[in-house]
Design an enzyme around this catalytic site. Structure first.
Site, PDB file in Angstrom:
ATOM      1  N   HIS A 337      46.019  35.028 -68.126  1.00 20.70           N
ATOM      2  CA  HIS A 337      45.309  33.800 -67.752  1.00 20.70           C
ATOM      3  C   HIS A 337      43.922  33.797 -68.373  1.00 20.70           C
ATOM      4  CE1 HIS A 337      43.817  30.456 -65.366  1.00 20.70           C
ATOM      5  NE2 HIS A 337      45.085  30.165 -65.175  1.00 20.70           N
ATOM      6  N   ASP A 388      52.957  30.339 -63.173  1.00 20.58           N
ATOM      7  CA  ASP A 388      54.248  29.929 -63.720  1.00 20.58           C
ATOM      8  C   ASP A 388      55.345  30.966 -63.527  1.00 20.58           C
ATOM      9  OD1 ASP A 388      53.617  27.346 -64.849  1.00 20.58           O
ATOM     10  OD2 ASP A 388      52.243  28.457 -66.130  1.00 20.58           O
TER      11      ASP A 388
END
Ligand SMILES: CC(C)(COP(=O)(O)OP(=O)(O)OC[C@H]1O[C@@H](n2cnc3c(N)ncnc32)[C@H](O)[C@@H]1OP(=O)(O)O)[C@@H](O)C(=O)NCCC(=O)NCCS
Length: 453
Positions: A337, A388
């Site tokens: 991320h 996700d």
């Protein structure tokens, strides 16, 4: 080099100023060198020049109380951008707070864990759009307005029937959302109230489009909306043709809360850039959906499930499969991320949901595989699972096809995009950054075509 030294100012409002409170610290502006008048006058004039755009609601005056000169860079820019704008603060916002080091995500200051445990998607929408939690009647009113908007113009349904059968749901959604503008009563309006109405309408419509297109492409009848049930329950009803169990409804509701906003992620930035040109809400949503589609952003959840399916199909060892991907220098979807350097707080909930739904639906294999992959990638690459990774197995066990995962992300994120568009337009200025020019030096003269090599 710049003719405009860059300053950071703190200022004090003078009486009668109606510029929103709390935005007075650390404003950045440029002052033309050699501007006539006293230094104090220069400061104030320049300051006023920045704030008095035709759409600025500010009509007062201010005294600059602190002025710090910053290093001038090329042209009128402040600092050269990092690649991918990493770490760049590109706007002010009161919507979403993230602390990437501590793994904190909060909407309007309320921690995502509290919202996931106690809130609903509708209540979270209220929080994002109106800036605070609603009281009972305000919540009932918004629930009613969202339910009332469960309606699609027949032309949109017709469009869904006519797209090529090979069309990807995310592409269909992007084009259908653009077309919704033709049938929107507020199409020509761009004021705050009209944009709140559009936010409500689009939130209901996007969910309906995703469900209706899936039914149509499978040759099934489009399911009538039920205006008496929650947004999450109605989506699952219109998608699957049967009312969901309370467990499935709450699982989707939590997933929608978790995905609702995430500060200045790529799609939200795209939405704000579009809105800031004084374009419109539908254009901004269309930009956002286009940005969300990519596998580095919302498209990752679909990629995650394709990997889980391949492992299942090939009866492969999940760890060896992923080890092989990494050996080929491939990125593992659902990991890493830009902002979080620790666990993505959304993944905490999605992991638990994936485990519980997998067990209760008799499909524990998706969670089991995911868990092994997560442990390996964390140990081997020091990368954490992001939002996700576990949303893939969660959505699958809710009966959602993998090419609908990213559209379902949009079903939720419309709420955050709309909040950001409304915030942008409430205090708008064109978003137009600069590029550090690295091309052939100027002047690089034109050469007639017959003289080129
Ligand atoms: C999310 C993402 C785009 C962030 O990108 P970023 O901040 O630009 O980080 P980078 O892509 O520069 O990655 C930094 C390093 O970590 C590695 N890395 C990051 N994510 C990785 C992943 N999912 N798998 C393997 N390696 C990864 C990169 O290869 C790079 O290594 P290097 O320095 O040796 O070249 C990136 O982590 C990624 O592509 N993840 C997979 C897609 C995904 O899940 N997206 C959804 C995000 S919510």
């Amino acid at each position: 080099m710049s003719n405009f030294p860059i300053y950071t100012v703190n200022r004090e409002e003078e009486e009668g100023s109606d510029y929103p409170a709390g935005q007075s610290q650390g404003d950045v502006f440029a002052i033309r060198r050699g501007y006539p008048g006293s230094l104090e006058g220069e400061r104030l004039l320049a300051y006023k020049r920045k704030l008095h755009s035709p759409r600025s609601p500010w009509r007062g005056s201010a005294t600059v109380t602190n002025l710090t000169e910053r290093d001038p860079m090329s042209s009128v820019t402040s600092t050269p951008a990092t690649k991918g704008l990493e770490g760049i603060v590109a706007t002010n916002s009161s919507i979403c707070y993230i602390d990437g080091d501590r793994g904190v995500l909060a909407y309007r200051g309320i921690d995502i864990h509290e919202l996931a445990d106690h809130s609903t998607f509708e209540e979270t929408c209220y929080l994002l759009w109106f800036g605070r939690l609603p009281n009972r009647s305000e919540l009932k009113d918004l629930q009613g307005r969202l339910a009332q908007e469960r309606h699609l113009d027949p032309a949109i349904i017709q469009f869904l029937r006519e797209v090529p059968s090979t069309a990807l749901p995310m592409d269909v959604l992007r084009t259908a959302v653009s077309a919704l503008a033709f049938y929107d009563a507020d199409d020509k309006k761009n004021d705050h109230e009209a944009n709140v109405r559009k936010a409500i309408r689009l939130t209901s419509q996007i969910a309906m489009i995703v469900a209706a297109y899936d039914r149509i492409r499978k040759g099934k009848p489009v399911v009538e909306a039920d205006r008496s049930i929650s947004h999450a329950a109605n989506f699952l009803l219109q998608l699957n043709g049967t009312k969901p169990s309370p467990t499935a409804e709450r699982a989707l509701d939590i997933a929608l809360i978790l995905h609702a906003d995430h500060e200045l992620n790529a799609s939200t930035f795209a939405a704000r850039v579009t809105a800031a040109t004084l374009s419109d809400m539908h254009s901004a949503m269309t930009s956002a959906i286009g940005a969300l589609k990519g596998p580095l952003h919302g498209g990752a959840n679909e990629s995650v499930f394709r990997i889980l399916q391949a492992i299942d199909r090939e009866k492969a060892d999940p760890v060896e499969y992923v080890r092989n991907m990494l050996a080929q220098k491939k990125k593992v979807p659902g990991f890493g991320h830009r902002v979080y350097h620790t666990e993505d707080p959304r993944a905490t909930h999605l992991r638990a949901m994936s485990r519980d739904l997998g067990r209760s639906s008799g499909q524990p294999q998706w969670y089991d595989m995911s868990e092994k992959i997560e442990q390996f990638v964390k140990a081997d690459k020091k990368l954490n699972a992001n939002v996700d990774f576990y949303s893939a197995s969660t959505y699958h066990t809710l009966g959602i096809d993998e090419d609908l995962f990213t559209p379902v992300f949009a079903v939720s994120r419309i709420s955050g995009w709309a909040a950001h568009v409304i915030e942008q337009l409430d205090d708008n200025r064109l978003i137009r950054p600069r590029a550090e020019y690295l091309g052939p030096p100027y002047p690089n003269h034109y050469v007639a075509i017959e003289k080129r090599g």
